[in-house]
Design a protein around this motif. Sequence first.
Motif, PDB file in Angstrom:
ATOM      1  N   ARG A 219       0.827  -1.212   0.000  1.00 20.13           N
ATOM      2  CA  ARG A 219       0.000   0.000   0.000  1.00 20.13           C
ATOM      3  C   ARG A 219       0.856   1.255   0.000  1.00 20.13           C
ATOM      4  O   ARG A 219       0.566   2.236  -0.692  1.00 20.13           O
ATOM      5  CB  ARG A 219      -0.940  -0.002   1.213  1.00 20.13           C
ATOM      6  N   GLN A 223       0.842   4.047  -2.992  1.00 24.26           N
ATOM      7  CA  GLN A 223       0.548   5.452  -2.705  1.00 24.26           C
ATOM      8  C   GLN A 223       1.687   6.351  -3.181  1.00 24.26           C
ATOM      9  O   GLN A 223       1.460   7.416  -3.757  1.00 24.26           O
ATOM     10  CB  GLN A 223       0.317   5.636  -1.208  1.00 24.26           C
ATOM     11  N   GLU A 226       1.422   6.833  -6.726  1.00 23.84           N
ATOM     12  CA  GLU A 226       0.081   7.278  -7.115  1.00 23.84           C
ATOM     13  C   GLU A 226      -0.638   6.214  -7.940  1.00 23.84           C
ATOM     14  O   GLU A 226      -1.207   6.475  -8.994  1.00 23.84           O
ATOM     15  CB  GLU A 226       0.167   8.599  -7.891  1.00 23.84           C
ATOM     16  N   GLU A 228      -2.903   3.937  -6.308  1.00 25.54           N
ATOM     17  CA  GLU A 228      -3.770   3.358  -5.278  1.00 25.54           C
ATOM     18  C   GLU A 228      -4.847   2.424  -5.828  1.00 25.54           C
ATOM     19  O   GLU A 228      -5.292   1.503  -5.156  1.00 25.54           O
ATOM     20  CB  GLU A 228      -4.446   4.475  -4.465  1.00 25.54           C
TER      21      GLU A 228
END
Length: 301
Positions: A219, A223, A226, A228
């Motif tokens: 995760r 993130q 970018e 997600e």
Amino acid sequence: MEFNAVILAGGRATRLGGVPKPSLMYDGDTLLSHALQAARGAAAVVVVGPEASGPGGMPLPDGVLRAREEPAFAGPAAAIAAGLAALERRGIEAPWTLVLACDMPFASRGVADLWRALAAHPGVEGAMAVSVDGRKQPLLGAYNTAALVREVAVASQGSGLTNSSVFRLLARLNLLDVAVPAGSTEDVDTWEDAAALGIDYKLEADVKSQEETLEEWCRTLLQAFELEGVEVDINEVLAVAGVAAHSVVRPAAPLTTFIAGYAAGMARGIGQASDDASMNAALELARNVAKEYSESEADTE
């Protein structure tokens, strides 16, 4: 048949959060105990792993030798060489060497089949277990000791054995592929594997599990880049990395997953397929190429 046994028990167990595989419990005994039982009948047994007083080390029964690959964590090919050297230093000789990884709780199911196959095919230089689904497992195998020592010497004079593939070490041997009973080659790489095999394990309550750590890290990376909305099958990525590590050399694992990810991104960027389809196709191709590489190396060396 007269034989010695080399049991490999010194990996990092990174996918188990560093919990030593030999200490995992199955049916009331450690996996190391099960491996020693699978090697019953050996003239001598050497366990290649850390000292009992060191991290991951375990006490050994009387009479069982201990060795360590150099450098530590140099991989199974280096560990096999260390085991053979320990037996040679003690002057303990036998025509055959049984090689076992300590993380296969049902390996004993297949050992007898290896000896039967060798007895029926005089002149070959060893026998390697093959699972029901056709996967070769060199760490459940019986090999002519002189031939194995010869190949270790050849490899040591060349590129060396550190992080080298066991398939590469054995590539020039005249080996039998021996189908073994279901479950014989099942090993423990992840906690999912442990659960599926009925292996008991305990971790301190404040230690984060391997799966939780990997999911959190995944995760965090998504993130940072970018991404997600992208779904990542962590187990599949790790499985492909494992195939590359075993079929080529250990450092091939991160290189393989990087290139597969790059290829998936390129395919997605030009609109060839969706995120999931691109990644699945890239991982499947990487898996197949790694297997083919291993087979081609075995044919040419």
